[in-house]
Design an enzyme around this catalytic site. Sequence first.
Site, PDB file in Angstrom:
ATOM      1  N   ASN A  78       0.820  -1.205   0.000  1.00  0.00           N
ATOM      2  CA  ASN A  78       0.000   0.000   0.000  1.00  0.00           C
ATOM      3  C   ASN A  78       0.855   1.257   0.000  1.00  0.00           C
ATOM      4  OD1 ASN A  78      -2.051   1.992   0.469  1.00  0.00           O
ATOM      5  ND2 ASN A  78      -3.329   0.418   1.383  1.00  0.00           N
ATOM      6  N   ASP A  79       1.371   1.635   1.155  1.00  0.00           N
ATOM      7  CA  ASP A  79       2.111   2.894   1.258  1.00  0.00           C
ATOM      8  C   ASP A  79       3.355   2.930   0.387  1.00  0.00           C
ATOM      9  OD1 ASP A  79       0.253   3.769   3.153  1.00  0.00           O
ATOM     10  OD2 ASP A  79       1.374   2.830   4.790  1.00  0.00           O
ATOM     11  N   VAL A  80       3.987   1.777   0.146  1.00  0.00           N
ATOM     12  CA  VAL A  80       5.255   1.755  -0.608  1.00  0.00           C
ATOM     13  C   VAL A  80       5.038   1.945  -2.100  1.00  0.00           C
ATOM     14  CG1 VAL A  80       6.393   0.311   1.108  1.00  0.00           C
ATOM     15  CG2 VAL A  80       5.232  -0.778  -0.820  1.00  0.00           C
TER      16      VAL A  80
ATOM     17  N   TYR B  45      -0.486   1.251   6.651  1.00  0.00           N
ATOM     18  CA  TYR B  45      -0.017   1.660   7.970  1.00  0.00           C
ATOM     19  C   TYR B  45      -0.128   3.164   8.171  1.00  0.00           C
ATOM     20  CZ  TYR B  45       1.913  -2.759   9.616  1.00  0.00           C
ATOM     21  OH  TYR B  45       2.068  -4.026  10.078  1.00  0.00           O
ATOM     22  N   ALA B  46       0.102   3.925   7.099  1.00  0.00           N
ATOM     23  CA  ALA B  46       0.063   5.383   7.236  1.00  0.00           C
ATOM     24  C   ALA B  46      -1.345   5.903   7.473  1.00  0.00           C
ATOM     25  CB  ALA B  46       0.658   6.045   6.000  1.00  0.00           C
TER      26      ALA B  46
END
Length: 466
Positions: free
Chosen positions: A391-393, A431-432
Amino acid sequence: MSAIPFLGYLIDLLAVLLLALGLKGLSKVRSARSANGLAALAMGLAVAGLLLQLQPGALAWLAIVLGTLVGGGLGWLMARRVAMTEMPETVALFNGCGGMASLLVALAVALFDDGSADMVELVSVVISVFVGAITFSGSIVAMGKLQGWLGTPGWTQSQVRHAINIAIALAALVGALAVPGNPSGSALWLLVVASTLLGIGVTLPIGGADMPVVISLLNSYSGVAAAAAGFVVGSQLLIVAGAMVGAAGLILTQVMCTAMNRSLVSVLFGGALGGSAHVGGGGDEAGYSHIVSCSAEECAMALETAERVVFVPGYGLAVAQAQHALRELSKLLEAKGAEVSYAIHPVAGRMPGHMNVLLAEADVPYEQLVEMETINPEFPRTDVVIVLGANDVVNPDAKNDPSSPLFGMPVLEVDQARQVFVVKRSMGAGYAGIKNALFELPQTAMVFGDAKAVLQQLCAEVRSAA
């Protein structure tokens, strides 16, 4: 010196050499398995060498044998039963065990001191107790947060926690300064209790997004504690191994901080991404208005004509235990003439190297595991990218939106590819806890479902089209 203790010293030196070679081999996927065995052999030789030097009595031998059987049995059981998704928690636990071992060694030396310990040994005792206690309590908290047993109390997100941690650190300092004068006195227990509480106080506020950094740092701490314990007991192997692990852990921690666009100070004292209360990943669903979803069959049709395919594994792949299904799909695509590779972000998953180990378990050739800096320039010529639980990456806001909490974080530039399929269970945030702009791009389509089930459907579709 008699022949037997001298032989023990020689075996100890051999163990140091083998351990260094083993650690060097761990830097490459091809040699990692044999290097791990080499390092394990080195530790076994080190124990044998130490026993030859000390020549313990019958009661000590009984304790050694019982400890070896119990510890070895527990290690074997964990190795057999721990799933790959639980590996971060296991690593955190092992870091804690290393810290506790160093703490117990230092405590034993301090409590049974006969006055013969010199200042170097006493200072080493203080360092081993201080770092070992922090490592143990911090690692247990990290494991509990990763496992979902512990949350993040509200007070840890305020300035109150800084005042509490400073007070605890001052208490630990008082104990540390007093221990050399009276190693077995009350100051020793003050140091133990204050250091343990400090480990909890520093780790408890840190959220799930920063867990890769925390695990790396605690790994470094365990090495420092082991090196200090080596000075306490006069073990060359502990000193060398601890120094190596401590230095490697610090380097890895810096790599993780760079990969997450954060400083170590901000992780430990400032919180993650606007507050580190976000633990365990998978935030609430963000508001999206331009989402396109498709079936596994439509995704398979795009794969059939693709000449270059890149898979981006994330924690969702690990949760679904879908690495073997992914490997099967890649073999089918390679049989059709497609060029397949895997884009590895430094902090994909919940610990450094998580994805590498996961894919190695499925016998993915290490040549196909491509680091972020190498794969990013290749995305513009990539026909299809399949994002599996990441996701965030892969969030392009990290490079396009200065207002994003992720801005400046190096990401995989999958938005440059011709077509992107994102496999997710839902539209939940990473996570963010923020929206992912990738999901609304015109070349992106969502494939909803469990990663393993989706990959198995893709395999069936590609196989039936052959």
